[in-house]
Design an enzyme around this catalytic site. Structure first.
Site, PDB file in Angstrom:
ATOM      1  N   SER A  27       0.833  -1.203   0.000  1.00 16.60           N
ATOM      2  CA  SER A  27       0.000   0.000   0.000  1.00 16.60           C
ATOM      3  C   SER A  27       0.867   1.252   0.000  1.00 16.60           C
ATOM      4  CB  SER A  27      -0.964   0.003   1.186  1.00 16.60           C
ATOM      5  OG  SER A  27      -0.280  -0.077   2.418  1.00 16.60           O
ATOM      6  N   TYR A  95       0.740  -7.399  15.166  1.00 14.42           N
ATOM      7  CA  TYR A  95      -0.399  -8.164  15.678  1.00 14.42           C
ATOM      8  C   TYR A  95      -1.264  -8.517  14.466  1.00 14.42           C
ATOM      9  CZ  TYR A  95       1.283  -6.633  20.188  1.00 14.42           C
ATOM     10  OH  TYR A  95       2.068  -6.423  21.287  1.00 14.42           O
ATOM     11  N   LYS A 218      21.548   6.090   2.563  1.00 12.43           N
ATOM     12  CA  LYS A 218      21.891   7.476   2.250  1.00 12.43           C
ATOM     13  C   LYS A 218      22.957   7.579   1.165  1.00 12.43           C
ATOM     14  CE  LYS A 218      25.269   7.855   6.014  1.00 12.43           C
ATOM     15  NZ  LYS A 218      25.609   8.576   7.262  1.00 12.43           N
ATOM     16  N   ALA A 246      10.938   4.312   3.626  1.00 12.85           N
ATOM     17  CA  ALA A 246      11.899   4.846   2.665  1.00 12.85           C
ATOM     18  C   ALA A 246      12.154   3.868   1.521  1.00 12.85           C
ATOM     19  CB  ALA A 246      13.206   5.190   3.363  1.00 12.85           C
ATOM     20  N   GLY A 247      12.261   2.576   1.847  1.00  7.38           N
ATOM     21  CA  GLY A 247      12.475   1.579   0.800  1.00  7.38           C
ATOM     22  C   GLY A 247      11.302   1.468  -0.145  1.00  7.38           C
ATOM     23  N   ASP A 248      10.091   1.608   0.398  1.00  7.77           N
ATOM     24  CA  ASP A 248       8.902   1.581  -0.452  1.00  7.77           C
ATOM     25  C   ASP A 248       8.856   2.820  -1.350  1.00  7.77           C
ATOM     26  OD1 ASP A 248       8.103  -0.760   0.888  1.00  7.77           O
ATOM     27  OD2 ASP A 248       7.108   0.408   2.443  1.00  7.77           O
ATOM     28  N   ASP A 284       4.622   5.945   7.982  1.00  5.88           N
ATOM     29  CA  ASP A 284       5.116   5.097   6.897  1.00  5.88           C
ATOM     30  C   ASP A 284       4.923   5.709   5.520  1.00  5.88           C
ATOM     31  OD1 ASP A 284       5.509   3.444   9.046  1.00  5.88           O
ATOM     32  OD2 ASP A 284       4.761   1.649   8.042  1.00  5.88           O
TER      33      ASP A 284
END
Length: 306
Positions: A27, A95, A218, A246-248, A284
């Site tokens: 997402s 969870y 970075k 950040a990776g997404d 996120d």
């Protein structure tokens, strides 16, 4: 998942107030691509509860098509809590066992909808959730490949979800069917025994992957195809607010460049910029930029939209 972000730092036993948001690698990529101006659809399964309604509403509000999201009346929507300490990456607590998303099956896929796409993006997180979700990812990838749709894959190894001994063979198998892969150096170490970007790239290219974009934090990224290699410098963020996402953002920026027909280096520059901007905001997905914002961040105005 619904994300609960603490309003103060320290162990969760001493935290009393949280801010509610959403979380999820796929997402995140969908939202980041939508903000960059692309048409994006998202597959998932949500509980028939207020948290599920909240997630669907937020993602739809970001311009992502959620028409193929399935509502599950038997299982609840998953939750995620962060635990924050000053200037270090947050701890995360899942969870999500037996959550609605972990019960997604092949039958929940609309293959005709996938057929209309240019790119199918999947991650190792969905592979980790359950045998059912693993089968659904395989079916989607196999269908995309059979219909000449680009497949992009972020390993996103989460050792809280499965062991590396279980993750490694599945992830390496998927990579053999992948056109674009986004490993990090740490993931290269876990999967291949090396964190050397050139060795990571060579290994994945030899498995059949067409483009390897190794994330170097970075420092930027190292991008390789069979015919070209590019080392692309990153952007410095002195005091990142939140590195999760950040990776997404990197993956979304790279895929946006592919969709725009940019050069390999320009794809890397855009990916680095979106990933860096994601760290400027707590949450996120909240820091993902629009195209105008990322152009200003990069100090350019014209050529990225050619």
């Amino acid at each position: 998942m619904v994300l609960f972000n603490p309003d103060s730092t320290g162990p969760l036993r001493y935290v009393h107030n949280f801010s509610k948001s959403i979380a999820g690698a796929e997402s995140n990529v969908a939202i980041a691509l939508a903000r960059l101006g692309h048409d994006v659809g998202w597959f998932s399964k949500l509980g028939n509860d207020e948290f599920g309604s909240y997630i669907k509403s937020i993602i739809r509000g970001e311009g992502v098509d959620v028409s193929r999201v399935v509502v599950d009346s038997e299982n609840n929507t998953g939750l995620l809590f962060k635990e924050r300490f000053a200037h270090v990456d947050p701890n995360v607590y899942y969870y999500r066992k037996n959550s609605a998303a972990s019960n997604m099956t092949i039958e929940d896929l609309d293959l005709d909808y996938i057929r209309s796409a240019k790119i199918l993006h999947v991650t190792g997180i969905t592979l980790a959730l359950s045998e059912n979700t693993r089968q659904a990812v395989y079916k989607a990838v196999e269908f995309a490949k059979a219909n000449n749709i680009l497949v992009s894959f972020d390993p996103n190894i989460r050792l809280k979800l499965w062991s590396i001994d279980k993750a490694r063979p599945t992830i390496l198998d998927i990579i053999q069917m992948t056109d674009i892969v986004f490993p990090g150096k740490e993931e290269g170490k876990l999967l291949l025994g090396t964190d050397n970007p050139k060795q990571i790239s060579e290994a994945f290219l030899n498995m059949g992957c067409k483009t390897v974009a190794t994330k170097l934090g970075k420092e930027g990224c190292y991008i390789t195809t069979k015919h070209q290699s590019e080392e692309v410098r990153g952007y410095t963020v002195e005091k990142p607010e939140d590195t999760v996402g950040a990776g997404d953002g990197f993956a979304a920026g790279f895929l946006s460049g592919i969709l725009k027909g940019l050069s390999l280096r320009e794809c890397g520059q855009l990916a680095n910029a979106v990933g860096a901007m994601a760290t400027l905001v707590r949450g996120d997905m909240e820091g993902f930029p629009t195209l105008d914002q990322v152009k200003k961040f990069m100090g350019i105005e014209e050529h990225i939209e050619r």
